[in-house]
Design an enzyme around this catalytic site. Structure first.
Site, mmCIF file in Angstrom:
data_model
loop_
_atom_site.group_PDB
_atom_site.id
_atom_site.type_symbol
_atom_site.label_atom_id
_atom_site.label_comp_id
_atom_site.label_asym_id
_atom_site.label_seq_id
_atom_site.Cartn_x
_atom_site.Cartn_y
_atom_site.Cartn_z
ATOM 1 N N CYS A 1 56.037 13.268 25.513
ATOM 2 C CA CYS A 1 57.364 13.870 25.614
ATOM 3 C C CYS A 1 57.367 15.139 26.445
ATOM 4 O O CYS A 1 58.431 15.688 26.744
ATOM 5 C CB CYS A 1 57.916 14.142 24.216
ATOM 6 S SG CYS A 1 58.167 12.645 23.249
ATOM 7 N N HIS B 1 67.206 12.630 24.518
ATOM 8 C CA HIS B 1 65.823 12.892 24.915
ATOM 9 C C HIS B 1 65.307 11.767 25.829
ATOM 10 O O HIS B 1 64.447 10.978 25.423
ATOM 11 C CB HIS B 1 64.973 13.016 23.648
ATOM 12 C CG HIS B 1 63.538 13.300 23.888
ATOM 13 N ND1 HIS B 1 63.043 13.859 25.063
ATOM 14 C CD2 HIS B 1 62.439 13.096 23.097
ATOM 15 C CE1 HIS B 1 61.736 13.983 24.963
ATOM 16 N NE2 HIS B 1 61.337 13.513 23.797
#
Length: 387
Positions: free
Chosen positions: A86, A331
């Site tokens: 991430c 995200h």
């Protein structure tokens, strides 16, 4: 050779469920938005020396930096794909900055994107554990749920304090034009939304989102060609941890974030008290609350109180996630870190509109990378400042 690097332009698309757009469409839109944003203009073919492209490639677009060529037309440029969980977008920016600071490039394009909604198998299938010896059958909401219950048990953090993070970020996201979710909510709304993994509810979780963003990083030798109002990269720092150990050593904090932020503060010559505005990794509300502590915005165990007292609001001690954070924006993994850099860039130039933080001089960007069997195995922290 060491020299300063600057951000001189930023662009991003509206995050959301972009079923009608291809992956190339998203990258192209972010790229064109960036070109329009550079004050004095940029000639891509003549000026750009190299490209760093961040995507974990959920859409399986080729697993190569060559993907960027189709979206930008810059086929002849060296393009490198960066993948780091991430923190992929953040690490793309970090690698581009290192190249510029080290003299291997004068002008670097950083672009990140992800199509999260088009995989026919869905994210559950993507998350399936293929190596049993590594897995524990725990989903990401469950990982963060465990961190929430441990924080509540160890420090007396309340459910309401955790909810305050979601309330703040959704209030900010309602004012931010690129956010996926643009609605406000109350503490009651958060606590009455459907349970995902105790004690976390739906409004404690970021949405599944498509998106892309781009920034232009240039050397001090050429910065004046592009703008009279650049933003300096004061520091960028990355830290890793074990896939296994990061989830076990301390459920109440992320060692990788503490290491990365310490390195960034030292390199920039600042302390947490100097940060005016921050975009941090709030994939779940508890992640932001813990990050207050890991970044040194408050003492260990006081993240709940910090949120409840409004110290992370737009007018607080340090404005955290003025954009609404991942909870509102979503995200799209490869785009997330690059978008956060874009948002800090706008804040430091005073161009953030309804979410502008007054007199912002120093901004911090933080991404937490997630390992398959733990949380927080990678962390990247960048400090930007007005020169």
């Amino acid at each position: 050779m060491t020299r300063d690097a600057y951000v001189v332009g930023a662009g991003m698309v509206d995050f959301g469920t972009r079923y009608g757009d291809s992956f190339d469409d998203l990258l192209e839109e972010a790229y064109l938005s960036l070109l329009d944003d550079v004050d004095k203009g940029v000639d891509p073919r003549a000026d750009i020396d190299a490209i760093w492209y961040g995507s974990v490639d959920l859409a399986e677009e080729g697993h190569s930096g060559a993907t960027v060529g189709h979206a930008t037309g810059l086929f002849e440029k060296p393009a490198t794909q960066v993948v780091n969980a991430c923190a992929t977008g953040s690490d793309s920016f970090r690698n581009a900055t290192i190249a510029v600071e080290g003299g291997r490039a004068d002008v670097a394009l950083v672009i990140g994107g992800e199509k999260m909604t088009d995989d026919t198998g869905g994210l559950i299938e993507l998350a399936a554990e293929e190596r049993v010896w590594r897995g524990r059958g725990v989903t990401m909401p469950a990982f963060f749920g465990m961190r929430a219950t441990r924080h509540m048990e160890e420090y007396g953090t309340t459910r309401e304090q955790i909810s305050e993070v979601s309330v703040k970020n959704h209030a900010n996201g309602a004012k931010y034009p690129h956010a996926h979710y643009q609605f406000e909510c109350s503490v009651d709304d958060v606590e009455n939304s459907p349970t995902v993994s105790y004690p976390l509810n739906l409004y404690d979780c970021c949405p599944i989102t498509d998106g892309a963003s781009a920034v232009l990083v240039v050397s001090e030798d050429r910065v004046d060609e592009f703008t009279d109002d650049p933003v300096r990269v004061a520091a960028t720092s990355l830290s890793t941890d074990s896939f296994q150990r990061a989830g076990d050593t301390a459920l109440t904090h992320f060692p990788a974030t503490r290491n990365a932020s310490s390195g960034a503060y030292e390199s920039a010559g600042i302390s947490p008290e100097d940060v005016d505005v921050a975009e941090v990794h709030d994939c779940f509300s508890i992640a932001e609350l813990i990050t207050y502590e890991d970044l040194g915005f408050c003492k260990e165990g006081e993240g709940g109180q910090f949120a409840a007292e409004g110290k992370s609001r737009l007018d607080g001690e340090v404005a955290v996630n003025p954009s609404g954070g991942l909870l509102s924006k979503g995200h799209p993994i490869g785009a997330t870190g690059v978008a956060q850099i874009s948002e800090i860039y706008e804040q430091l130039r005073g161009e953030a509109g309804d979410i502008q933080v007054d007199d912002a001089e120093v901004g911090l960007q933080h991404n937490l990378g997630i390992g398959r069997n733990s949380t927080g195995s990678v962390s990247c922290v960048t400090v930007l400042e007005r020169p």
